[in-house]
Motif scaffolding. Structure first.
Motif, PDB file in Angstrom:
ATOM      1  N   PHE A  47       0.584  -1.285   0.150  1.00  0.00           N
ATOM      2  CA  PHE A  47      -0.016   0.009   0.138  1.00  0.00           C
ATOM      3  C   PHE A  47       0.880   1.183   0.037  1.00  0.00           C
ATOM      4  CE2 PHE A  47      -3.082  -3.318   1.551  1.00  0.00           C
ATOM      5  CZ  PHE A  47      -3.983  -3.227   0.424  1.00  0.00           C
ATOM      6  N   SER A 112      -0.619   5.881   3.903  1.00  0.00           N
ATOM      7  CA  SER A 112      -0.902   4.679   3.056  1.00  0.00           C
ATOM      8  C   SER A 112      -2.370   4.931   2.841  1.00  0.00           C
ATOM      9  CB  SER A 112      -0.776   3.224   3.426  1.00  0.00           C
ATOM     10  OG  SER A 112       0.871   3.116   3.329  1.00  0.00           O
ATOM     11  N   VAL A 113      -2.739   5.932   2.118  1.00  0.00           N
ATOM     12  CA  VAL A 113      -4.197   6.323   2.072  1.00  0.00           C
ATOM     13  C   VAL A 113      -4.757   6.214   0.439  1.00  0.00           C
ATOM     14  CG1 VAL A 113      -4.558   7.458   4.184  1.00  0.00           C
ATOM     15  CG2 VAL A 113      -4.021   8.711   2.181  1.00  0.00           C
ATOM     16  N   LEU A 114      -3.538   5.831  -0.409  1.00  0.00           N
ATOM     17  CA  LEU A 114      -3.901   5.753  -1.659  1.00  0.00           C
ATOM     18  C   LEU A 114      -3.838   7.327  -2.157  1.00  0.00           C
ATOM     19  CD1 LEU A 114      -5.916   2.559  -2.455  1.00  0.00           C
ATOM     20  CD2 LEU A 114      -3.489   2.965  -1.473  1.00  0.00           C
ATOM     21  N   TYR A 118      -9.633   8.443   0.661  1.00  0.00           N
ATOM     22  CA  TYR A 118     -10.549   7.688   1.581  1.00  0.00           C
ATOM     23  C   TYR A 118     -10.529   8.207   3.044  1.00  0.00           C
ATOM     24  CZ  TYR A 118     -10.280   4.925  -2.558  1.00  0.00           C
ATOM     25  OH  TYR A 118     -10.091   4.542  -3.809  1.00  0.00           O
ATOM     26  N   PRO A 119     -11.037   9.283   3.136  1.00  0.00           N
ATOM     27  CA  PRO A 119     -11.367   9.537   4.701  1.00  0.00           C
ATOM     28  C   PRO A 119     -12.454   8.638   5.125  1.00  0.00           C
ATOM     29  CG  PRO A 119     -12.021  11.413   3.476  1.00  0.00           C
ATOM     30  CD  PRO A 119     -11.256  10.303   2.383  1.00  0.00           C
ATOM     31  N   PRO A 120     -12.776   8.497   6.204  1.00  0.00           N
ATOM     32  CA  PRO A 120     -12.254   8.618   7.327  1.00  0.00           C
ATOM     33  C   PRO A 120     -10.801   7.997   7.673  1.00  0.00           C
ATOM     34  CG  PRO A 120     -13.946   7.037   8.034  1.00  0.00           C
ATOM     35  CD  PRO A 120     -13.811   7.196   6.769  1.00  0.00           C
ATOM     36  N   LEU A 121     -10.163   7.262   6.751  1.00  0.00           N
ATOM     37  CA  LEU A 121      -8.862   6.842   6.945  1.00  0.00           C
ATOM     38  C   LEU A 121      -7.928   8.142   6.923  1.00  0.00           C
ATOM     39  CD1 LEU A 121      -8.397   3.925   4.424  1.00  0.00           C
ATOM     40  CD2 LEU A 121      -8.630   3.724   6.920  1.00  0.00           C
ATOM     41  N   ASP A 202     -17.417  13.875   7.602  1.00  0.00           N
ATOM     42  CA  ASP A 202     -18.809  13.477   7.042  1.00  0.00           C
ATOM     43  C   ASP A 202     -18.111  12.970   5.698  1.00  0.00           C
ATOM     44  OD1 ASP A 202     -21.108  13.483   5.330  1.00  0.00           O
ATOM     45  OD2 ASP A 202     -21.597  15.556   6.066  1.00  0.00           O
ATOM     46  N   VAL A 203     -18.421  11.591   5.624  1.00  0.00           N
ATOM     47  CA  VAL A 203     -17.878  10.829   4.501  1.00  0.00           C
ATOM     48  C   VAL A 203     -18.666  10.934   3.139  1.00  0.00           C
ATOM     49  CG1 VAL A 203     -17.060   8.674   3.747  1.00  0.00           C
ATOM     50  CG2 VAL A 203     -16.786   9.355   6.001  1.00  0.00           C
ATOM     51  N   ARG A 207     -16.689  12.449  -0.325  1.00  0.00           N
ATOM     52  CA  ARG A 207     -16.750  11.687  -1.245  1.00  0.00           C
ATOM     53  C   ARG A 207     -17.193  12.525  -2.496  1.00  0.00           C
ATOM     54  NH1 ARG A 207     -15.636   6.391  -1.596  1.00  0.00           N
ATOM     55  NH2 ARG A 207     -16.841   5.806  -3.155  1.00  0.00           N
ATOM     56  N   VAL A 531     -21.762  11.426  10.885  1.00  0.00           N
ATOM     57  CA  VAL A 531     -20.497  11.582  10.434  1.00  0.00           C
ATOM     58  C   VAL A 531     -19.699  10.288  10.966  1.00  0.00           C
ATOM     59  CG1 VAL A 531     -20.265  13.809  10.652  1.00  0.00           C
ATOM     60  CG2 VAL A 531     -20.036  12.833  12.661  1.00  0.00           C
ATOM     61  N   VAL A 533     -16.026   8.074  12.515  1.00  0.00           N
ATOM     62  CA  VAL A 533     -14.989   8.504  13.249  1.00  0.00           C
ATOM     63  C   VAL A 533     -13.298   8.578  12.604  1.00  0.00           C
ATOM     64  CG1 VAL A 533     -13.710   7.883  15.678  1.00  0.00           C
ATOM     65  CG2 VAL A 533     -16.158   7.816  15.521  1.00  0.00           C
ATOM     66  N   HIS A 535     -10.093   7.372  11.404  1.00  0.00           N
ATOM     67  CA  HIS A 535      -9.336   6.141  11.432  1.00  0.00           C
ATOM     68  C   HIS A 535      -7.693   6.482  11.179  1.00  0.00           C
ATOM     69  CE1 HIS A 535     -12.927   3.992  12.583  1.00  0.00           C
ATOM     70  NE2 HIS A 535     -12.115   2.695  12.641  1.00  0.00           N
TER      71      HIS A 535
END
Lengths: 542, 181
Positions: A47, A112-114, A118-121, A202-203, A207, A531, A533, A535
């Motif tokens: 990743f 490593s979130v690409l 990709y939040p919440p990552l 707020d995913v 997005r 929302v 959390v 990560h």
């Protein structure tokens, strides 16, 4: 070496070094996913590699290439000195600083979130801030392009802006609109989370904002290829551009229709209704129009060149074209890949049919073929075409350039055709390894190995490309003829103001964006959406 | 290609533009037809759920997960997708019968597809994703997570066991569970 050449070379070398490194990562990733044992494999390394490969290709190669080529075009097409060279150098410094800030945490495994986040990552804040700096430096480029065109228009009242520059400014305007989405997402959602200022995201909103950027960014990348089709390929083929007006119209249509369509990346998402998905799907269909117009106009230009060279009959002109010239060869190969990539794209955007291919290898295949294939092969051709001007030397070997282009196109087909097939079989994306003991997956193994062979050809081609560029710097033959952009068969003496500027089109983009994205974004503020959390992936304590 | 005058060039381009617009319109109509007549639409649901309270909701509490047949005979399969596993890791569904999949995430973004079918949806924290389908092939199908969700993403997958209608036997409470493989 003159100052414009230095500025352009700094940008283009940054772009191509990032590109070559990212190709190494790419091949290693393909090995990891295949049944072949892979040195250094861990999921964590995988990743890291995907994040580095994606960010380098999508943000560094493209942005720096487009900036460098834009500076070159502004001075060459307008035939006047580029305004704000010092500011351009400062912006280059900021962009480079941003790249370093982003790369270090990625290689340390702390981001490593690409490249799609990709939040919440949430990874290291340095990664996101570095990317914002790259975007900020490209905004300076946009401003310089707009100012350069304004100054030229003031000095040449009533005359049409040369097509290459008109297109470059179209891309600058498109990019200013495009970057709003991702910048708002990063500055107001992701970076506050990464800094620990907030602990939820707020995913749905993030997005949606990313989708604002996600499609138009591809057209930002694609513009240089189209600029080459219209303003370089006809000249290289020994002919002229069939229609200057159609070129302007196509570039305007890209500005209009590549923005209000990003939701086709969210067809499979739960946070939007089918109604808005359908609206944006319909607008997506319209973005095929400028590409279909371009295919026609460029084919007609090539036919014109072929007949001038003595080509007869319905198809005789094709054989009469000077295929030994890298720009002509690259245009032919780019068109060939465009048929496959474009056809696949029609399936992706087809609303219901998208369910068949969403997040499978089909999609990876599609964007590698259309961006890595059609677009990047034109980046190569542009580099080969302008490097004599940049270095003042002729290439020692056109043959090495042709081998490199063929290797790239064949490698791309060998890599992506199996991926398309595997995607239809259900092979999913973004995993580090497959369990080939599973009977469903075992059947995919041999096709995965075929695609690795394609990847190896691509890496070989990328290295040969760097070698070919370096060869210019060592060459001794001084440049024969100065670089020039292609003229139209009937160069326009006057064009309507709407085809010579962007005021009207900016207003139309604003209306289209309001219709397509107004409520889809407003809903997150009107209604109370849950929302998620944060990560963290970088081990930092919240 | 005719190119004696600028006018001739534009007339030729116009003819091509008409052909382009006609084919684009045809594609749009085909998609509209599939959506309105055959109900082939993307899985849009717009139903919210607090990701931090998924396990406390009556619907997605552990005892209610997996496949359940309600009083009306409707088959619904409920799955929680979490870093880095599906709960439950195997679901059983009947072939040739409408099945509704409902998926939620308590943590980050996930996504699922079922190999060999058109089942495909994102699972976004905050929303209940819903897919209606009819499974036509029997056997064990793979249902992996197809969206990057963290370091263990590659190990996140599950099984959809499609059994012939006659062999699909829910218990007295309406629940149907995978027997050990």
């Amino acid at each position: 070496m003159k100052s414009l050449e230095r500025l352009t070379l700094a940008h283009l070398w940054t772009a191509f070094i990032a590109f070559a490194v990212a190709c190494v990562f790419g091949l290693w990733q393909m090995l990891a996913r295949s049944p072949i044992p892979t040195p250094g494999f861990t999921p964590s390394n995988y990743f890291i590699s995907v994040t580095a490969h994606g960010a380098a290709m999508a943000y560094v190669l493209t942005t720096f290439f487009i900036m460098g080529f834009g500076y070159f075009t502004a001075e060459t097409a307008l035939q006047r000195p580029l305004p704000g060279k010092r500011i351009a150098w400062a912006a280059f410094g900021v962009g480079l600083l941003g790249v370093v800030m982003a790369v270090v945490p990625v290689l340390l495994g702390r981001a490593s979130v690409l490249y799609t986040f990709y939040p919440p990552l949430t990874g290291s804040a340095w990664f996101y801030i570095g990317l914002v700096l790259v975007v900020a430096s490209s905004w300076v480029w946009c401003a310089i392009m707009i100012v350069a065109m304004r100054q030229w228009k003031r000095a040449n009242p009533g005359r049409p802006v040369p097509l290459a520059m008109y297109a470059t400014v179209a891309n600058a305007i498109l990019w200013l609109w495009t970057t709003v989405g991702v910048t708002v997402e990063l500055v107001f959602q992701v970076i506050p989370a990464a800094l620990g200022l907030v602990d939820t995201v707020d995913v749905g909103l993030s997005r949606t904002l990313f989708s604002w950027t996600l499609h138009a960014i591809v057209y930002f990348w694609l513009f240089p290829a189209y600029i080459a089709f219209y303003t370089m390929a006809p000249e290289a083929a020994g002919g002229r551009l069939y229609s200057d007006t159609m070129g302007r119209l196509s570039f305007i249509l890209f500005v209009l229709y590549s923005l209000p369509v990003g939701m086709h990346h969210l067809f499979m998402d739960p946070e939007h209704s089918t109604g808005f998905k359908f609206v944006q799907m319909t607008l997506t269909v319209l973005v095929t129009v400028p590409t279909l117009l371009t295919i026609f106009t460029i084919s007609a230009s090539m036919e014109f060149a072929g007949r001038l060279r003595g080509g007869k009959g319905l198809f005789g002109w094709i054989g009469a074209l000077p295929w030994e010239r890298p720009m002509v060869l690259a245009t032919g190969l780019a068109f060939f890949m465009l048929w496959f990539g474009g056809g696949g794209g029609l399936i992706n955007m087809s609303y219901g049919m998208n369910a068949m291919v969403h997040n499978t290898s089909w999609v990876t295949a599609h964007f590698h073929l259309i961006f890595g294939g059609t677009v990047v092969i034109m980046y190569f051709a542009i580099a080969y075409a302008i490097w004599p001007q940049l270095t003042g030397r002729e290439a020692p070997s056109l043959r090495a350039q042709r081998i490199q282009l063929w290797l790239w196109a064949i490698g791309m087909m060998v890599m992506t055709l199996p991926w398309h097939y595997l995607g239809l079989q259900g092979q999913w994306r973004r995993v580090a390894q497959f369990d080939y003991a599973n009977p469903i997956i075992a059947a995919w193994g041999s096709w995965v190995v075929v695609s690795v062979a394609g990847g190896a050809m691509l890496l070989a081609s990328a290295l040969l490309f760097i070698w070919n560029l370096a060869a210019f710097h060592r060459a001794r033959t001084p440049v024969q003829a100065p670089f020039r952009f292609a003229l139209a068969i009937h160069p326009p003496e006057r064009v309507p103001a709407s085809l010579n500027g962007f005021g009207l089109w900016n207003a139309l983009v604003a209306v289209l964006m309001l219709v397509a994205y107004g409520y889809p974004i407003a809903q997150f503020f009107i209604h109370d959406r849950p929302v998620a959390v944060v990560h963290r992936v970088d081990g930092a304590q919240p | 290609m005719a190119a004696r005058t600028e006018h001739e060039v534009l007339a030729t381009e116009l003819r091509w533009t008409i052909a382009v617009v006609a084919s684009v319109a045809l594609i749009s109509l085909a998609i509209l037809w599939a959506g309105l007549v055959h109900f082939i639409n993307p899985p849009s649901n717009l139903e919210t759920i607090d990701p931090t309270k998924v396990h406390l909701s009556p619907e997605f509490t552990e005892a209610n997960l997996g496949t359940r047949v309600d009083e009306g005979g409707r088959v619904t399969t409920r799955i929680v997708t979490a870093q880095f596993a599906f709960i439950p890791p195997c679901v059983v569904v009947p072939a040739d019968e409408p099945v509704t999949l409902r998926l939620v995430s308590p943590d980050v973004i996930h996504g699922v597809l079922v190999t060999g079918t058109n089942v495909n949806t994102m699972v976004v924290p905050g929303y209940v994703s819903q897919v209606h389908t009819v499974f036509q092939k029997t056997g064990d199908l793979l249902m992996p997570c197809h969206e990057y969700c963290g370091i263990g993403h590659s190990q996140m997958w599950s099984t959809v066991r499609v059994v012939p209608k006659a062999e699909f036997k829910p218990g007295p409470d309406g629940r149907a569970l995978c027997e050990k493989p």
